[in-house]
Design a protein around this motif. Structure first.
Motif: not given
Lengths: 578, 315
Positions: A330-331, A539-545, A559-562
């Motif tokens: 996705p990136f 969208t990325e802000r939403k994912w991060e939130e 797809p974000f990871i912690k």
């Protein structure tokens, strides 16, 4: 007189000859050009003195005039039985019109060299809009050392082949000579002289400006044909050889101006061509008659794909060759290069063929590339820590972006980066370039905006903010900058042209504090890409939130990871590690 | 004139084809001398013969014989700057020995002669044929100059020059000349109309001034020469009076106007109207006019030209 027994057809063109042209649905199919005034000095054509004559400046391919044997450059002696030696342009045009659907002319052909002598440049203006497309570019430069002195030469390519290498001072001299001849032409910006040695970045900037300059200037036929240009490029003529390097034949578009000149009928035998052009250090092999297109990968190689695939299919194929793990898919996205160093993302349902065709109609090759598609820098770092393959890809993209000014760095930083690059210190490079304020930003070419009556704006989208930089209509930066925080954004959309709105625009609505929400319209040609970038950031802000508020239960398409967690174990502890 | 040192005994002569039928004009070749020279036009073939005569029993050893057609511009003050804008060469003989007099024919077909021959105060433009016989020590040269005229054609009626000029409260006049472009044998017909006369005018003159401009950029030099001067009015005019002008150009030694010849020089002509008052003060108004040479080339029949060319080139 001496008997000239050669019966070559060209010989009848040495004297005057009569032609009859019938009007068709494309008219007579030729343009007339010549002096505005009446009378003038008699000059000889093939030994006979004539008063100044109007001439045929352009012939429509397969038009009536061409069929009748009229060639570009032919001088007009009579129109419908009337002698028009020394006539004004208007008189000749009136006579042609008066004949209705039939036109009888007496013409005489002149070789191209004589044509220049016969047209003095004081009685009428050069037709700068008479454009003859030539495929010329300056794709690269080289450092040379000659007799102890070091300097830079710029490689000029015509139709993909190297024709000449010239240094800046030679370009400048050519420009000055041109200005003396074509006094009133509106020249594009010419790169300025610099007293000190230029950095790689500045050299790249200069190369780019020189390329734009000669593309814009040399496309005018009158300038192309003058001695200054011919000498500068050291060519005899811009041979109208059919272009074998383009797999797509040039689609003849009925909407094109009649100014297009056809390829002359009597010409030398064409040599078969294979051309190789080097762009951005990535070499592309141009193939004949293939329906493949090449895509540049951030690992400095390129891959060939069938043209008729959609973006999504192509991307899958291409990314596969990069050996990337699925979670990184996705990136990365497919981009196509537009304008000066601006890459526009292709949507998944878009066809690559469309872009290839658009580029080939401008006698250029479409440049596709796979580039990263992520705005959140922290997330980028996290992914980098986890996936080593990512390092080389991000590094290569960063190098290319710095070189072509998509990431702006100070000269100090630039030299440091250059040093790291030469020592192959990839992660240090990325760390340093990350500090640049324009890293991770998408900067759009300047365009107009409804909040500015005069002047343009440059849109800068990054994870931190949506910025509008004020600039002139030529793109020169001015002092004003307006920053919008993403939290202020309420809505955004693309508006297509309707009756009320004349132009397509990307619009967004923001609200500051208690004030009323306001819409802003940006009239950009990349409205879809701007929309996608905007949406992506949101969208990325939403994912991060989601990650921070609900680390264990993130939605499947996030797809974000912690950072720091190696196993997907839910934990309600707040790591606070992001 | 054929002064060759050490008795080489060879005399070179250049003869032009059809010289007796060709038009000739008196043209200045040096400060004090004029000669009758043949006139050529743009595009015409320059042909003829070179005759080398030897004394009976004499011989001439040479390194080659050639003939050149040279068009050159000479600027006198600028380091005797000479610029050849046209050079054509024909080799007449390869190195060898001449035992008897010989005649070589030459032809320069359809030579481009873009500029008119001009002999001015600071700049000269001339065309010549030059024969060079190469020898071990010194070459033998012979030169023959010829004149090139540039012809033009302009419609008989072109817009007149009409202007109102003057000095506030002292003198207002309106002048009119019938044309802007005059051919060399033309007549300037016009009039001066007095709108306001508050000065005491003694008489009025008309001058034709030739301005020769050499050099470009920073080193531009003008040389003004009054070519013609005559009185058109004697005595004091009053308001409402109209004075006719009738100036015949044929009587003066004029050349066509030349604009930026080879980017080296220009020749412009001005009509200067001068009014002189009782206190010998001069009031003037200068106006540029374009002079051109009318071709006495007959109006060609296009049809016969087509026939001739198809015959010649055999379609």
């Amino acid at each position: 007189m001496s008997g000239n027994n050669r019966k070559r057809r060209e010989d009848i063109y040495k004297g005057p000859r009569k032609v009859t042209i019938k009007k068709t649905d494309t008219g007579f199919g030729f343009n007339v050009r010549g002096q505005v005034s009446e009378g003038g000095q008699l000059k000889s054509i093939n030994g006979v003195l004539y008063a100044p004559l109007q001439h045929v400046s352009a012939i429509l391919e397969n038009g009536s005039a061409e069929m009748a044997g009229v060639r570009p450059g032919d001088r007009i002696l009579e129109v419908n039985g009337e002698n028009v030696e020394g006539s004004t342009h208007r008189q000749v045009v009136e006579l042609i019109k008066a004949g209705g659907n039939e036109l009888r002319m007496t013409v005489i052909s002149v070789p191209a060299k004589d044509a220049q002598r016969l047209d003095p440049d004081d009685d009428f203006f050069y037709d700068y809009d008479d454009i003859r497309k030539i495929e010329i570019d300056v794709p690269e430069y080289e450092h040379v050392e000659e007799e102890g002195s070091k300097f830079v030469v710029y490689c000029i390519h015509l139709k993909g082949k190297l024709v000449m290498k010239r240094r800046y001072s030679e370009f400048l001299l050519m420009y000055e000579e041109l200005m003396k001849i074509f006094v009133e032409f509106d020249y594009p910006k010419f790169p300025s002289k610099k007293l000190f040695q230029l950095s790689e970045q500045q050299l790249e900037r200069r190369r780019s400006m020189l390329e734009t300059f000669i593309q814009e200037t040399f496309k005018r036929r009158v300038i192309q044909e003058c001695d200054v240009v011919m000498d500068f490029l050291k060519i005899e003529s811009f041979d109208n050889e059919p272009d074998n390097s383009e797999p797509e034949t040039h689609d003849y578009n009925a909407d094109e101006e009649l100014g297009e000149v056809t390829k002359p009928k009597f010409e030398k035998v064409e040599k078969p061509q294979t051309s190789q052009s080097k762009v951005n250090g990535i070499s592309e092999q141009v193939k004949e008659k293939s329906d493949d297109i090449d895509i540049n990968l951030p690992n400095q190689s390129s891959v060939s794909c069938k043209k008729h695939l959609t973006t999504e299919e192509t991307l899958k194929e291409v990314v596969g060759s990069l050996d990337l793990p699925d979670n990184l898919l996705p990136f990365f996205c497919l981009f196509v290069r537009k304008e000066r160093n601006f890459y526009c993302r292709l949507r998944s349902d878009e066809s690559l063929a469309k872009h290839a065709k658009m580029a080939s109609s401008k006698h250029k090759r479409a440049h596709f590339a796979v580039r990263k598609w992520i705005f959140n820098k922290a997330q980028e770092k996290a992914l980098l820590a986890r996936n080593e393959e990512l390092l080389i890809l991000l590094y290569n993209q960063a190098v290319s972006d710095v070189k072509e000014n998509r990431i702006q760095v100070t000269s100090r930083v630039a030299s440091q980066l250059a040093m790291m690059s030469s020592m192959n210190k990839h992660s240090e490079y990325l760390e340093l370039v990350n500090d640049s304020p324009t890293y991770g930003c998408v900067i759009f070419p300047h365009c107009s905006c409804d909040s500015r009556k005069r002047g343009h704006v440059i849109v800068n989208i990054s994870y931190e903010a949506f910025k509008l930089f004020a600039c002139t209509e030529d793109g020169e930066l001015e002092s004003q900058v307006i920053e919008f925080e993403w939290s202020e954004m309420k809505d955004w959309e693309v508006r297509k042209s309707t009756e009320d709105e004349e132009k397509i625009s990307f619009c967004f609505q923001y609200q500051r504090g208690e004030k009323k929400a306001r819409w802003v319209k940006i009239f950009t040609t990349y409205e879809d890409y701007m929309f996608d970038c905007f949406s992506r950031v949101m969208t990325e802000r939403k994912w991060e939130e989601e990650l921070t508020s609900n680390p264990g239960k993130k939605s499947p398409d996030n797809p974000f990871i912690k950072e720091g967690i190696t196993t997907v174990q839910s934990s309600n502890d707040d790591d606070g590690d992001l | 004139m054929n002064f060759f040192g050490f008795g080489s005994g060879a005399e070179i002569e250049i003869l032009l084809d059809g010289a007796d039928k060709r038009k000739k004009v008196e043209h200045k070749i040096s400060e004090n001398k004029s000669e009758e020279l043949s006139v050529y036009y743009d595009g015409e073939t320059v042909s003829g013969a070179v005759s080398i005569s030897l004394k009976p029993g004499g011989k001439l050893e040479h390194k080659g014989i050639k003939i050149e057609l040279i068009g050159q511009i000479e600027i006198l003050y600028d380091r005797a700057n000479q610029h050849d804008f046209a050079t054509l060469t024909k080799q007449l003989a390869s190195p060898g020995i001449l035992n008897q007099s010989k005649v070589y024919a030459f032809e320069f077909p359809h030579v481009e002669k873009p500029y008119e021959s001009y002999f001015g105060s600071n700049v000269r433009l001339r065309y010549s044929l030059k024969v060079t016989v190469g020898r071990r020590l010194t070459d033998l040269n012979k030169e023959l100059e010829f004149v090139v005229h540039t012809l033009s054609t302009y419609p008989d009626t072109n817009t007149s020059i009409k202007m109102e000029v003057g000095i506030e409260d002292c003198l207002h006049i309106e002048f009119e000349y019938n044309k802007q472009k005059y051919h060399l044998k033309d007549a300037i017909i016009g009039k001066i109309y007095f709108l306001l006369v508050r000065v005491k005018i003694k008489h009025m003159e008309m001058h034709v001034i030739k301005r020769e401009t050499t050099g470009t950029g920073p080193s531009v030099y003008h040389d003004d020469d009054t070519v013609a001067k005559f009185e058109i009015m004697d005595g004091a005019p009053v308001k409402g009076e109209s004075i006719p002008i009738r100036l015949f150009l044929g009587g003066y030694n004029l050349t066509p106007s030349m604009r930026d010849i080879n980017r080296k020089f220009s020749v412009k002509y001005f009509l200067n109207l001068v009014l002189i008052d009782e206190e010998d003060r001069r009031y003037f108004k200068q106006q540029e006019i374009i002079l051109w040479r009318k071709g006495d080339v007959p109006r060609r029949q296009i049809n016969s030209a087509i026939e001739e060319s198809t015959q010649r080139f055999g379609a």
